[in-house]
Design an enzyme around this catalytic site. Structure first.
Site, PDB file in Angstrom:
ATOM      1  N   PHE A  99       2.895   0.454  -5.758  1.00 19.69           N
ATOM      2  CA  PHE A  99       3.935  -0.953  -5.814  1.00 19.69           C
ATOM      3  C   PHE A  99       3.069  -1.426  -7.441  1.00 19.69           C
ATOM      4  O   PHE A  99       3.732  -2.104  -8.261  1.00 19.69           O
ATOM      5  CB  PHE A  99       3.595  -1.785  -4.897  1.00 19.69           C
TER       6      PHE A  99
ATOM      7  N   LYS B 295       9.899   9.208  -6.237  1.00 21.39           N
ATOM      8  CA  LYS B 295       9.706   8.437  -5.227  1.00 21.39           C
ATOM      9  C   LYS B 295       8.967   6.718  -5.283  1.00 21.39           C
ATOM     10  O   LYS B 295       6.925   7.729  -4.791  1.00 21.39           O
ATOM     11  CB  LYS B 295       8.933   9.727  -4.075  1.00 21.39           C
TER      12      LYS B 295
ATOM     13  N   GLU C 130       8.262   1.742  -1.730  1.00 21.24           N
ATOM     14  CA  GLU C 130       9.733   1.109  -1.490  1.00 21.24           C
ATOM     15  C   GLU C 130       9.256  -0.635  -1.008  1.00 21.24           C
ATOM     16  O   GLU C 130      10.314  -0.997  -1.048  1.00 21.24           O
ATOM     17  CB  GLU C 130       9.484   1.378   0.642  1.00 21.24           C
ATOM     18  N   ARG C 131       8.414  -0.955  -2.182  1.00 24.89           N
ATOM     19  CA  ARG C 131       7.590  -2.470  -2.055  1.00 24.89           C
ATOM     20  C   ARG C 131       8.402  -2.898  -2.955  1.00 24.89           C
ATOM     21  O   ARG C 131       9.250  -4.377  -3.390  1.00 24.89           O
ATOM     22  CB  ARG C 131       6.478  -2.738  -2.242  1.00 24.89           C
TER      23      ARG C 131
ATOM     24  N   SER D  56      -3.377   4.860  -2.599  1.00 26.83           N
ATOM     25  CA  SER D  56      -4.241   4.504  -1.632  1.00 26.83           C
ATOM     26  C   SER D  56      -5.035   6.259  -1.937  1.00 26.83           C
ATOM     27  O   SER D  56      -4.576   7.471  -1.402  1.00 26.83           O
ATOM     28  CB  SER D  56      -4.891   3.580  -0.604  1.00 26.83           C
TER      29      SER D  56
ATOM     30  N   CYS E 210      -5.774  -0.616 -10.455  1.00 26.44           N
ATOM     31  CA  CYS E 210      -6.923  -0.249 -10.107  1.00 26.44           C
ATOM     32  C   CYS E 210      -7.529   0.161 -11.484  1.00 26.44           C
ATOM     33  O   CYS E 210      -8.644   0.528 -10.764  1.00 26.44           O
ATOM     34  CB  CYS E 210      -6.009   1.409 -10.037  1.00 26.44           C
TER      35      CYS E 210
ATOM     36  N   GLU F 241     -12.118  -0.984  -1.061  1.00 28.42           N
ATOM     37  CA  GLU F 241     -11.383  -1.614  -1.779  1.00 28.42           C
ATOM     38  C   GLU F 241     -10.781  -2.498  -1.135  1.00 28.42           C
ATOM     39  O   GLU F 241      -9.843  -2.708  -0.601  1.00 28.42           O
ATOM     40  CB  GLU F 241     -10.749  -0.636  -2.166  1.00 28.42           C
TER      41      GLU F 241
HETATM   42  P1  NAD Z   1      -0.204   3.081  -1.258  1.00 26.88           P
HETATM   43  O1  NAD Z   1      -0.847   4.500  -1.165  1.00 26.88           O
HETATM   44  O2  NAD Z   1       0.050   2.182   0.084  1.00 26.88           O
HETATM   45  O3  NAD Z   1       1.519   4.163  -1.515  1.00 26.88           O
HETATM   46  C1  NAD Z   1       1.580   4.546  -2.517  1.00 26.88           C
HETATM   47  C2  NAD Z   1       2.326   5.910  -1.979  1.00 26.88           C
HETATM   48  O4  NAD Z   1       2.331   6.405  -0.877  1.00 26.88           O
HETATM   49  C3  NAD Z   1       3.704   5.106  -2.128  1.00 26.88           C
HETATM   50  O5  NAD Z   1       4.633   5.524  -2.257  1.00 26.88           O
HETATM   51  C4  NAD Z   1       4.410   5.038  -0.214  1.00 26.88           C
HETATM   52  O6  NAD Z   1       5.597   5.008  -0.290  1.00 26.88           O
HETATM   53  C5  NAD Z   1       4.016   6.270   0.032  1.00 26.88           C
HETATM   54  N1  NAD Z   1       3.074   6.386   1.681  1.00 26.88           N
HETATM   55  C6  NAD Z   1       2.838   5.407   2.299  1.00 26.88           C
HETATM   56  N2  NAD Z   1       1.959   5.681   2.940  1.00 26.88           N
HETATM   57  C7  NAD Z   1       2.440   6.453   3.020  1.00 26.88           C
HETATM   58  C8  NAD Z   1       1.450   7.997   4.317  1.00 26.88           C
HETATM   59  N3  NAD Z   1       1.341   7.608   5.135  1.00 26.88           N
HETATM   60  N4  NAD Z   1       1.964   8.922   3.968  1.00 26.88           N
HETATM   61  C9  NAD Z   1       2.745   9.201   3.154  1.00 26.88           C
HETATM   62  N5  NAD Z   1       3.032   8.337   1.869  1.00 26.88           N
HETATM   63  C10 NAD Z   1       2.686   7.659   2.033  1.00 26.88           C
HETATM   64  O7  NAD Z   1      -0.361   2.269  -2.316  1.00 26.88           O
HETATM   65  P2  NAD Z   1      -0.494   1.121  -2.989  1.00 26.88           P
HETATM   66  O8  NAD Z   1      -0.170  -0.364  -2.148  1.00 26.88           O
HETATM   67  O9  NAD Z   1       1.333   0.937  -2.940  1.00 26.88           O
HETATM   68  O10 NAD Z   1      -1.008   1.304  -4.093  1.00 26.88           O
HETATM   69  C11 NAD Z   1      -2.777   0.459  -4.177  1.00 26.88           C
HETATM   70  C12 NAD Z   1      -3.175   1.348  -4.129  1.00 26.88           C
HETATM   71  O11 NAD Z   1      -2.813   2.405  -4.959  1.00 26.88           O
HETATM   72  C13 NAD Z   1      -4.146   1.187  -4.383  1.00 26.88           C
HETATM   73  O12 NAD Z   1      -5.634   1.714  -3.193  1.00 26.88           O
HETATM   74  C14 NAD Z   1      -4.537   1.340  -5.567  1.00 26.88           C
HETATM   75  O13 NAD Z   1      -5.654   1.436  -5.937  1.00 26.88           O
HETATM   76  C15 NAD Z   1      -4.012   2.470  -5.916  1.00 26.88           C
HETATM   77  N6  NAD Z   1      -3.922   3.136  -7.204  1.00 26.88           N
HETATM   78  C16 NAD Z   1      -4.321   4.032  -8.276  1.00 26.88           C
HETATM   79  C17 NAD Z   1      -4.412   4.202  -9.386  1.00 26.88           C
HETATM   80  C18 NAD Z   1      -4.934   5.709 -10.151  1.00 26.88           C
HETATM   81  O14 NAD Z   1      -4.550   5.674 -10.937  1.00 26.88           O
HETATM   82  N7  NAD Z   1      -6.044   5.200  -9.697  1.00 26.88           N
HETATM   83  C19 NAD Z   1      -2.892   3.813 -10.520  1.00 26.88           C
HETATM   84  C20 NAD Z   1      -2.843   2.646  -9.313  1.00 26.88           C
HETATM   85  C21 NAD Z   1      -2.909   2.012  -7.715  1.00 26.88           C
END
Ligand code: NAD
Length: 498
Positions: free
Chosen positions: A148, A172, A175-176, A225, A280, A382
């Site tokens: 998101f 994909k 969804e937020r 994450s 991140c 985190e």
């Molecule tokens: P998230 O892991 O909750 O979601 C990421 C994606 O995974 C979304 O598209 C979501 O729909 C999907 N998802 C969520 N739950 C899932 C599940 N149980 N099984 C399969 N897919 C699922 O992350 P977020 O809260 O949207 O974003 C924040 C996180 O992303 C933080 O941990 C941040 O550090 C990380 N991030 C990392 C980078 C990087 O380059 N390393 C960059 C930006 C964000």
């Protein structure tokens, strides 16, 4: 209520029966809903991708680059509209949304030069009458699953590179905040990209699993994450796909005794609290070297934090806005309590912050915790909010060990005037991206982005040449044009070049 649909084959995709609420971070409550798709929806996107991709890949690279040039111009033209759309769902302030879009745009600019970077290698005369050369070819259909916190930049990291080299790409997004990805798909179409090449399917775990299991999808790029990144990596690799999966982070900023502390405080307040800490590459851990440095830094940080303005995302004077959802606000505030229970000193408490006129918004005031230690869960994990933790180090070696031993290894920064210390630090720290007097060292688009340890699974980075590598496969051609005379080689042994 406003509804966000899939974007399949150049238009709004099939209706669904499951939906997720899109919250209004500034005011609380629901502002729209997004459809959540399943395997059938993905099959429709894959069919459109399969129909469109061969002709797109066969197009000469300058023509694909021209689409990128036009797409870049369209993003620039629609910058304000995109930034407002992004801020309304994410909550970051408009200037920060523009930064989000701009960093994605820079990857599009890189892709305008794709004819150059797609070139292969050539060796003339590798043997008698034999030449060896290589060519980069697209994989076919790739997918991206994005978080998101950068709903423009990260889809563009993946989607611009994947499509410019000749793939069809299915996104994909989170969804937020799904509206900007759909708008990007419309702009790609307007720029001349054929329908079916950049598509958006919305969904949750069900859609992610469908992508990971789909036999027609060759590669998946994930950012989110770490636990989910690891899951995506394992499941995707088990299905025989090429996977890169970037995860969470806990970036440290090392402050040496000789650092310019006014500059550090300026950099830190931006890097720790900007975008409400939902980056991140944020700097949520500061490591002053020596107690004297710690005390001097703390004395300057407290008034700087007090001067920060928290406001709604359209407030041009606000330093940062609300976090993305009520659940996330509760989680961040829970971590602050955990840190206190674990023995940190709460120097500035941002909990319970209420913005007048927006009392239901998901705001958290800036928070500073001192005397944080490495055994604390609140240090290990985190937090992803406007929370800065101070971990004191006695000397350079102790400071170097902190980020090096942490489970995450995304980014790190050192603040110093000592070139030797900076050089040593950059060479020895066990982290993927390093800043020297640069608080958020996100590399420019023609380098590449990627963290280490639990911040990145897979072995290629995002964008730059690493991105080109991820989204293409290299074919190696050995050609022999003999002069017609018998060459006397034995056809039954492995050929050598003579
Ligand atoms: P998230 O892991 O909750 O979601 C990421 C994606 O995974 C979304 O598209 C979501 O729909 C999907 N998802 C969520 N739950 C899932 C599940 N149980 N099984 C399969 N897919 C699922 O992350 P977020 O809260 O949207 O974003 C924040 C996180 O992303 C933080 O941990 C941040 O550090 C990380 N991030 C990392 C980078 C990087 O380059 N390393 C960059 C930006 C964000």
């Amino acid at each position: 209520m406003r509804q966000i649909d899939h974007f399949i084959n150049g238009g709004a995709g099939s209706p669904g029966s499951r939906f997720a609420d899109i919250m209004d971070p500034n005011n609380g409550g629901v502002q729209a809903r997004v459809v959540l798709g399943d395997r059938n929806v993905l099959d429709a996107a894959v069919a459109a991708a399969q129909a469109a991709q061969p002709a797109w890949a066969a197009m000469n690279p300058q023509r694909r680059a021209r689409v990128m040039f036009d797409f870049k111009a369209l993003i620039e033209k629609h910058m304000d509209e995109l930034a407002h759309m992004l801020s309304a769902e994410h909550g970051k302030v408009i200037a920060d949304s523009k930064g989000d879009i701009q960093r994605g745009l820079e990857v599009v600019e890189f892709c305008c030069g794709l004819p150059h970077v797609m070139k292969g290698e050539y060796t003339q005369g590798a043997g008698p009458g034999i030449d060896v050369w290589s060519m980069r070819q697209p994989l076919g259909i790739g997918a991206g699953i994005t978080p998101f916190n950068f709903p423009a930049m990260i889809p563009l990291w993946m989607g611009a590179v994947a499509t410019s080299v000749g793939n069809a790409f299915i996104l994909k997004p989170s969804e937020r905040d799904p509206s900007v990805p759909n708008r990007l798909a419309e702009l790609f179409l307007e720029a001349g990209m054929p329908a079916g090449i950049f598509q958006v399917v919305h969904g949750d775990k069900e859609m992610v699993d469908a992508i990971l299991d789909h036999p027609a999808i060759s590669a998946v790029s994930f950012v989110g994450s770490s636990d989910i990144a690891h899951y995506v990596y394992n499941r995707g690799v088990a299905a025989g796909k090429r996977i890169q999966a970037m995860g969470g982070a806990k970036n440290h900023g090392i402050v040496m005794p000789d650092a310019d502390l006014d500059q550090v405080v300026n950099d830190l307040t931006g890097a720790a609290f900007g975008s409400a800490g939902e980056r991140c590459m944020a700097l949520p851990v500061v490591v002053p070297v020596g107690d004297d440095t710690a005390e001097r830094l703390k004395a300057k940080l407290i008034p700087a934090i007090a001067a920060l303005r928290v406001g709604i995302s359209t407030d041009a004077d606000a330093h940062y806005g609300p976090v993305v959802t009520a659940q996330h606000k509760a989680k961040v505030e829970g971590w602050i309590q955990t840190a206190i229970d674990e023995g940190s000193e709460l120097v500035v408490d941002g909990r319970g912050f209420k913005l007048q006129g927006h009392e239901e918004g998901y705001f958290i005031g800036p928070t500073l915790l001192d005397h944080v230690t490495t055994d604390m869960e609140s240090y290990k994990e985190e937090i992803f909010g406007p929370v800065l933790q101070m971990v004191r180090a006695a000397n350079f070696e102790e400071a170097l060990a902190l980020p090096s031993k942490h489970q995450y290894g995304n980014g790190v920064a050192i603040f110093t005037r000592n070139g030797h210390a900076a050089r040593e630090f950059a060479a020895r720290v066990n982290v993927g991206m390093v800043g020297i007097n640069v608080p958020i060292p996100v590399p420019v688009a023609y380098h590449s982005f990627g963290g280490w340890k639990r911040s990145g699974f897979g072995d290629t980075d995002q964008y730059g040449m690493e991105g080109i590598k991820f989204w293409t496969k290299v074919k190696k051609i050995t050609a022999r044009w003999p002069d017609g005379s018998p060459d006397g080689t034995n056809a039954f042994i492995i050929p050598t070049m003579g």
